[in-house]
Design a protein around this motif. Structure first.
Motif, PDB file in Angstrom:
ATOM      1  N   GLY A  30       0.783  -1.227   0.000  1.00  0.00           N
ATOM      2  CA  GLY A  30       0.000   0.000   0.000  1.00  0.00           C
ATOM      3  C   GLY A  30       0.816   1.278   0.000  1.00  0.00           C
ATOM      4  N   GLN A  31       2.131   1.183   0.174  1.00  0.00           N
ATOM      5  CA  GLN A  31       2.963   2.385   0.147  1.00  0.00           C
ATOM      6  C   GLN A  31       3.068   2.946  -1.269  1.00  0.00           C
ATOM      7  N   LYS A  32       3.327   4.244  -1.324  1.00  0.00           N
ATOM      8  CA  LYS A  32       3.561   4.929  -2.594  1.00  0.00           C
ATOM      9  C   LYS A  32       4.994   5.468  -2.559  1.00  0.00           C
ATOM     10  N   LEU A  33       5.852   4.857  -3.359  1.00  0.00           N
ATOM     11  CA  LEU A  33       7.283   5.124  -3.326  1.00  0.00           C
ATOM     12  C   LEU A  33       7.716   5.939  -4.539  1.00  0.00           C
ATOM     13  N   PHE A  34       8.449   7.000  -4.270  1.00  0.00           N
ATOM     14  CA  PHE A  34       9.017   7.856  -5.319  1.00  0.00           C
ATOM     15  C   PHE A  34      10.522   7.557  -5.400  1.00  0.00           C
ATOM     16  N   ILE A  35      10.989   7.105  -6.566  1.00  0.00           N
ATOM     17  CA  ILE A  35      12.410   6.817  -6.764  1.00  0.00           C
ATOM     18  C   ILE A  35      13.005   7.886  -7.664  1.00  0.00           C
ATOM     19  N   LYS A  36      14.083   8.492  -7.187  1.00  0.00           N
ATOM     20  CA  LYS A  36      14.736   9.536  -7.968  1.00  0.00           C
ATOM     21  C   LYS A  36      16.205   9.174  -8.173  1.00  0.00           C
ATOM     22  N   GLY A  37      16.821   9.881  -9.107  1.00  0.00           N
ATOM     23  CA  GLY A  37      18.227   9.633  -9.420  1.00  0.00           C
ATOM     24  C   GLY A  37      18.520  10.117 -10.825  1.00  0.00           C
ATOM     25  N   GLN A 191      -5.844   7.974  -6.654  1.00  0.00           N
ATOM     26  CA  GLN A 191      -7.183   7.506  -6.285  1.00  0.00           C
ATOM     27  C   GLN A 191      -7.330   6.005  -6.510  1.00  0.00           C
ATOM     28  N   GLU A 192      -6.858   5.537  -7.681  1.00  0.00           N
ATOM     29  CA  GLU A 192      -6.995   4.121  -8.018  1.00  0.00           C
ATOM     30  C   GLU A 192      -6.167   3.254  -7.075  1.00  0.00           C
ATOM     31  N   CYS A 193      -4.964   3.701  -6.759  1.00  0.00           N
ATOM     32  CA  CYS A 193      -4.123   2.948  -5.827  1.00  0.00           C
ATOM     33  C   CYS A 193      -4.747   2.913  -4.437  1.00  0.00           C
ATOM     34  N   LEU A 200       2.483   1.502  -5.104  1.00  0.00           N
ATOM     35  CA  LEU A 200       2.942   2.273  -6.251  1.00  0.00           C
ATOM     36  C   LEU A 200       4.447   2.517  -6.162  1.00  0.00           C
ATOM     37  N   ILE A 201       5.154   2.175  -7.226  1.00  0.00           N
ATOM     38  CA  ILE A 201       6.567   2.521  -7.373  1.00  0.00           C
ATOM     39  C   ILE A 201       6.673   3.439  -8.581  1.00  0.00           C
ATOM     40  N   PHE A 202       7.129   4.656  -8.353  1.00  0.00           N
ATOM     41  CA  PHE A 202       7.049   5.729  -9.343  1.00  0.00           C
ATOM     42  C   PHE A 202       8.435   6.345  -9.529  1.00  0.00           C
ATOM     43  N   VAL A 203       8.945   6.281 -10.744  1.00  0.00           N
ATOM     44  CA  VAL A 203      10.244   6.873 -11.067  1.00  0.00           C
ATOM     45  C   VAL A 203      10.019   8.156 -11.850  1.00  0.00           C
TER      46      VAL A 203
END
Length: 229
Positions: A30-37, A191-193, A200-203
Protein backbone atom coordinates in the motif's frame (compact mmCIF):
# COMPACT_ATOMS: atom_id res chain seq x y z
CA UNK A 1 3.29 -6.52 5.58
CA UNK A 2 6.05 -6.21 2.99
CA UNK A 3 4.96 -6.50 -0.61
CA UNK A 4 8.58 -6.35 -1.82
CA UNK A 5 11.84 -7.57 -0.33
CA UNK A 6 15.23 -7.37 -2.03
CA UNK A 7 18.33 -9.11 -0.68
CA UNK A 8 21.79 -9.16 -2.25
CA UNK A 9 20.31 -8.01 -5.54
CA UNK A 10 22.95 -7.58 -8.25
CA UNK A 11 22.77 -7.18 -11.99
CA UNK A 12 25.32 -6.55 -14.74
CA UNK A 13 24.53 -5.74 -18.35
CA UNK A 14 26.48 -8.05 -20.72
CA UNK A 15 30.09 -6.91 -21.17
CA UNK A 16 29.48 -3.96 -18.83
CA UNK A 17 30.25 -3.22 -15.20
CA UNK A 18 27.85 -4.02 -12.38
CA UNK A 19 24.94 -1.55 -12.47
CA UNK A 20 22.77 -2.75 -9.56
CA UNK A 21 24.03 -3.84 -6.14
CA UNK A 22 21.38 -3.56 -3.41
CA UNK A 23 22.10 -5.31 -0.11
CA UNK A 24 18.58 -5.00 1.28
CA UNK A 25 15.42 -3.05 0.55
CA UNK A 26 11.77 -3.58 1.47
CA UNK A 27 8.47 -1.88 0.72
CA UNK A 28 5.22 -2.12 2.65
CA UNK A 29 1.98 -3.10 0.97
CA UNK A 30 0.00 0.00 0.00
CA UNK A 31 2.96 2.38 0.15
CA UNK A 32 3.56 4.93 -2.59
CA UNK A 33 7.28 5.12 -3.33
CA UNK A 34 9.02 7.86 -5.32
CA UNK A 35 12.41 6.82 -6.76
CA UNK A 36 14.74 9.54 -7.97
CA UNK A 37 18.23 9.63 -9.42
CA UNK A 38 20.12 10.99 -12.42
CA UNK A 39 19.95 9.44 -15.89
CA UNK A 40 22.08 6.33 -16.10
CA UNK A 41 21.86 5.56 -12.37
CA UNK A 42 19.95 2.32 -12.98
CA UNK A 43 16.34 3.29 -12.29
CA UNK A 44 14.85 1.57 -15.35
CA UNK A 45 17.14 -1.44 -14.86
CA UNK A 46 15.81 -1.80 -11.30
CA UNK A 47 12.19 -1.65 -12.49
CA UNK A 48 12.88 -4.31 -15.12
CA UNK A 49 14.38 -6.54 -12.42
CA UNK A 50 11.37 -6.05 -10.13
CA UNK A 51 8.99 -7.09 -12.92
CA UNK A 52 11.02 -10.06 -14.13
CA UNK A 53 11.66 -8.58 -17.56
CA UNK A 54 15.38 -9.08 -16.96
CA UNK A 55 16.93 -11.70 -14.67
CA UNK A 56 19.17 -10.82 -11.72
CA UNK A 57 22.62 -12.32 -11.17
CA UNK A 58 22.78 -15.71 -9.37
CA UNK A 59 22.46 -15.36 -5.60
CA UNK A 60 20.04 -12.44 -5.84
CA UNK A 61 16.67 -12.46 -4.08
CA UNK A 62 13.57 -10.60 -5.30
CA UNK A 63 10.49 -11.52 -3.29
CA UNK A 64 7.29 -9.91 -4.55
CA UNK A 65 3.90 -10.71 -3.00
CA UNK A 66 5.66 -13.62 -1.29
CA UNK A 67 6.85 -15.06 -4.60
CA UNK A 68 10.57 -15.50 -5.26
CA UNK A 69 10.89 -14.14 -8.81
CA UNK A 70 14.40 -15.49 -9.27
CA UNK A 71 13.06 -19.05 -9.04
CA UNK A 72 10.45 -18.66 -11.81
CA UNK A 73 10.86 -19.63 -15.44
CA UNK A 74 10.53 -16.95 -18.11
CA UNK A 75 6.95 -17.98 -18.89
CA UNK A 76 6.00 -18.00 -15.20
CA UNK A 77 7.53 -14.55 -14.71
CA UNK A 78 5.47 -13.26 -17.64
CA UNK A 79 2.29 -14.73 -16.14
CA UNK A 80 3.07 -13.34 -12.68
CA UNK A 81 3.67 -9.89 -14.16
CA UNK A 82 0.42 -10.00 -16.16
CA UNK A 83 -1.59 -11.09 -13.10
CA UNK A 84 -0.17 -8.75 -10.47
CA UNK A 85 1.70 -5.78 -11.99
CA UNK A 86 0.52 -2.77 -13.95
CA UNK A 87 3.57 -1.37 -15.73
CA UNK A 88 3.62 2.10 -17.29
CA UNK A 89 6.61 1.85 -19.61
CA UNK A 90 8.74 4.85 -20.50
CA UNK A 91 8.21 4.07 -24.20
CA UNK A 92 4.52 3.12 -23.62
CA UNK A 93 4.74 -0.27 -25.46
CA UNK A 94 1.29 0.14 -26.98
CA UNK A 95 0.15 -1.99 -29.95
CA UNK A 96 -0.05 0.60 -32.77
CA UNK A 97 -2.64 -1.14 -34.97
CA UNK A 98 -5.11 -1.69 -32.11
CA UNK A 99 -7.66 0.87 -31.02
CA UNK A 100 -7.32 2.83 -27.81
CA UNK A 101 -9.83 0.68 -25.91
CA UNK A 102 -8.36 -2.59 -27.21
CA UNK A 103 -4.93 -1.51 -25.93
CA UNK A 104 -6.42 -0.75 -22.51
CA UNK A 105 -8.15 -4.15 -22.39
CA UNK A 106 -4.99 -6.15 -23.23
CA UNK A 107 -4.15 -7.04 -19.59
CA UNK A 108 -7.60 -8.62 -19.23
CA UNK A 109 -6.93 -10.77 -22.29
CA UNK A 110 -3.57 -11.98 -20.98
CA UNK A 111 -4.60 -12.42 -17.34
CA UNK A 112 -7.68 -14.24 -16.06
CA UNK A 113 -6.87 -12.81 -12.62
CA UNK A 114 -7.29 -9.23 -13.79
CA UNK A 115 -10.18 -10.08 -16.12
CA UNK A 116 -12.10 -11.60 -13.21
CA UNK A 117 -11.91 -8.29 -11.33
CA UNK A 118 -13.80 -6.54 -14.16
CA UNK A 119 -15.73 -9.56 -15.44
CA UNK A 120 -19.09 -7.79 -15.50
CA UNK A 121 -18.06 -4.75 -17.54
CA UNK A 122 -14.41 -4.55 -18.71
CA UNK A 123 -15.18 -2.10 -21.50
CA UNK A 124 -17.14 0.08 -19.10
CA UNK A 125 -14.18 0.26 -16.72
CA UNK A 126 -11.81 0.98 -19.61
CA UNK A 127 -14.02 3.84 -20.80
CA UNK A 128 -14.28 5.20 -17.27
CA UNK A 129 -10.50 5.24 -16.85
CA UNK A 130 -9.99 6.88 -20.24
CA UNK A 131 -12.54 9.59 -19.52
CA UNK A 132 -10.88 10.35 -16.18
CA UNK A 133 -7.65 10.79 -18.12
CA UNK A 134 -9.41 13.29 -20.42
CA UNK A 135 -9.63 11.11 -23.51
CA UNK A 136 -12.90 11.66 -25.37
CA UNK A 137 -15.37 9.03 -26.56
CA UNK A 138 -14.31 9.78 -30.13
CA UNK A 139 -10.73 8.81 -29.24
CA UNK A 140 -11.66 5.43 -27.80
CA UNK A 141 -12.18 3.65 -31.14
CA UNK A 142 -9.22 5.39 -32.80
CA UNK A 143 -6.05 3.43 -33.62
CA UNK A 144 -3.60 4.37 -30.90
CA UNK A 145 -1.00 5.32 -33.52
CA UNK A 146 -3.21 8.26 -34.55
CA UNK A 147 -2.98 9.88 -31.11
CA UNK A 148 -0.49 12.44 -29.87
CA UNK A 149 2.39 11.34 -27.65
CA UNK A 150 0.64 12.77 -24.58
CA UNK A 151 -2.59 10.92 -25.42
CA UNK A 152 -0.69 7.66 -25.95
CA UNK A 153 0.88 8.09 -22.54
CA UNK A 154 -2.56 8.37 -20.96
CA UNK A 155 -3.68 5.18 -22.74
CA UNK A 156 -0.64 3.41 -21.26
CA UNK A 157 -1.70 4.61 -17.81
CA UNK A 158 -5.25 3.30 -18.22
CA UNK A 159 -3.90 -0.06 -19.42
CA UNK A 160 -1.74 -0.36 -16.29
CA UNK A 161 -4.66 0.43 -13.96
CA UNK A 162 -7.35 -1.83 -15.40
CA UNK A 163 -8.06 -4.96 -13.39
CA UNK A 164 -6.67 -3.45 -10.16
CA UNK A 165 -3.21 -5.08 -10.03
CA UNK A 166 -1.57 -5.18 -6.59
CA UNK A 167 1.52 -3.29 -7.78
CA UNK A 168 1.72 -0.32 -10.15
CA UNK A 169 5.14 0.49 -11.55
CA UNK A 170 5.56 3.77 -13.41
CA UNK A 171 8.71 4.71 -15.33
CA UNK A 172 8.68 8.47 -16.03
CA UNK A 173 4.90 8.31 -16.61
CA UNK A 174 4.22 12.06 -16.71
CA UNK A 175 7.08 13.16 -18.97
CA UNK A 176 4.92 13.76 -22.06
CA UNK A 177 1.97 15.38 -20.30
CA UNK A 178 1.20 19.07 -20.02
CA UNK A 179 0.40 20.55 -16.61
CA UNK A 180 -3.38 19.99 -16.69
CA UNK A 181 -3.18 16.42 -17.96
CA UNK A 182 -0.34 15.63 -15.57
CA UNK A 183 -2.49 16.79 -12.64
CA UNK A 184 -5.43 14.66 -13.83
CA UNK A 185 -3.13 11.67 -14.26
CA UNK A 186 -1.55 11.97 -10.80
CA UNK A 187 -4.96 12.43 -9.17
CA UNK A 188 -6.36 9.34 -10.91
CA UNK A 189 -3.28 7.26 -10.17
CA UNK A 190 -3.41 8.09 -6.47
CA UNK A 191 -7.18 7.51 -6.28
CA UNK A 192 -6.99 4.12 -8.02
CA UNK A 193 -4.12 2.95 -5.83
CA UNK A 194 -5.94 4.12 -2.70
CA UNK A 195 -9.25 2.48 -3.60
CA UNK A 196 -7.70 -0.88 -4.56
CA UNK A 197 -4.95 -0.90 -1.91
CA UNK A 198 -2.31 -1.10 -4.62
CA UNK A 199 1.35 -0.33 -3.98
CA UNK A 200 2.94 2.27 -6.25
CA UNK A 201 6.57 2.52 -7.37
CA UNK A 202 7.05 5.73 -9.34
CA UNK A 203 10.24 6.87 -11.07
CA UNK A 204 10.49 10.49 -12.16
CA UNK A 205 12.87 13.39 -12.74
CA UNK A 206 10.14 15.83 -11.64
CA UNK A 207 10.93 16.90 -8.04
CA UNK A 208 7.61 18.74 -7.71
CA UNK A 209 5.83 15.36 -7.50
CA UNK A 210 7.91 14.02 -4.63
CA UNK A 211 5.80 15.49 -1.76
CA UNK A 212 2.76 13.52 -2.98
CA UNK A 213 4.34 10.19 -2.01
CA UNK A 214 4.59 8.33 1.31
CA UNK A 215 8.26 7.61 0.82
CA UNK A 216 11.11 8.88 -1.33
CA UNK A 217 14.38 7.14 -2.16
CA UNK A 218 17.47 8.36 -3.98
CA UNK A 219 18.63 5.27 -5.86
CA UNK A 220 22.30 5.94 -5.07
CA UNK A 221 21.45 5.67 -1.34
CA UNK A 222 20.41 2.01 -1.65
CA UNK A 223 22.45 0.96 -4.69
CA UNK A 224 26.01 0.33 -3.50
CA UNK A 225 27.19 0.41 -7.11
CA UNK A 226 25.95 4.00 -7.24
CA UNK A 227 27.68 5.09 -4.02
CA UNK A 228 31.05 6.70 -4.57
CA UNK A 229 33.74 7.03 -1.84
Amino acid sequence: MNILELDNLTYSWPKQQLSIDIQHFSLLQGQKLFIKGPSGSGKSTLLNLLTGIIVANPGSSIKLLGQQLCELSGADRDKFRADHIGYIFQQFNLIPYLSVIENVLLPCRFSDTRADKVATAPRQQARKLLRKLKLSDSDIATPVSALSIGQQQRVAVARALIGSPELIIADEPSSALDHDNRSAFIELLMQECQSSGATLIFVSHDPSLEPLFDRSVLLQDINRQGIRP
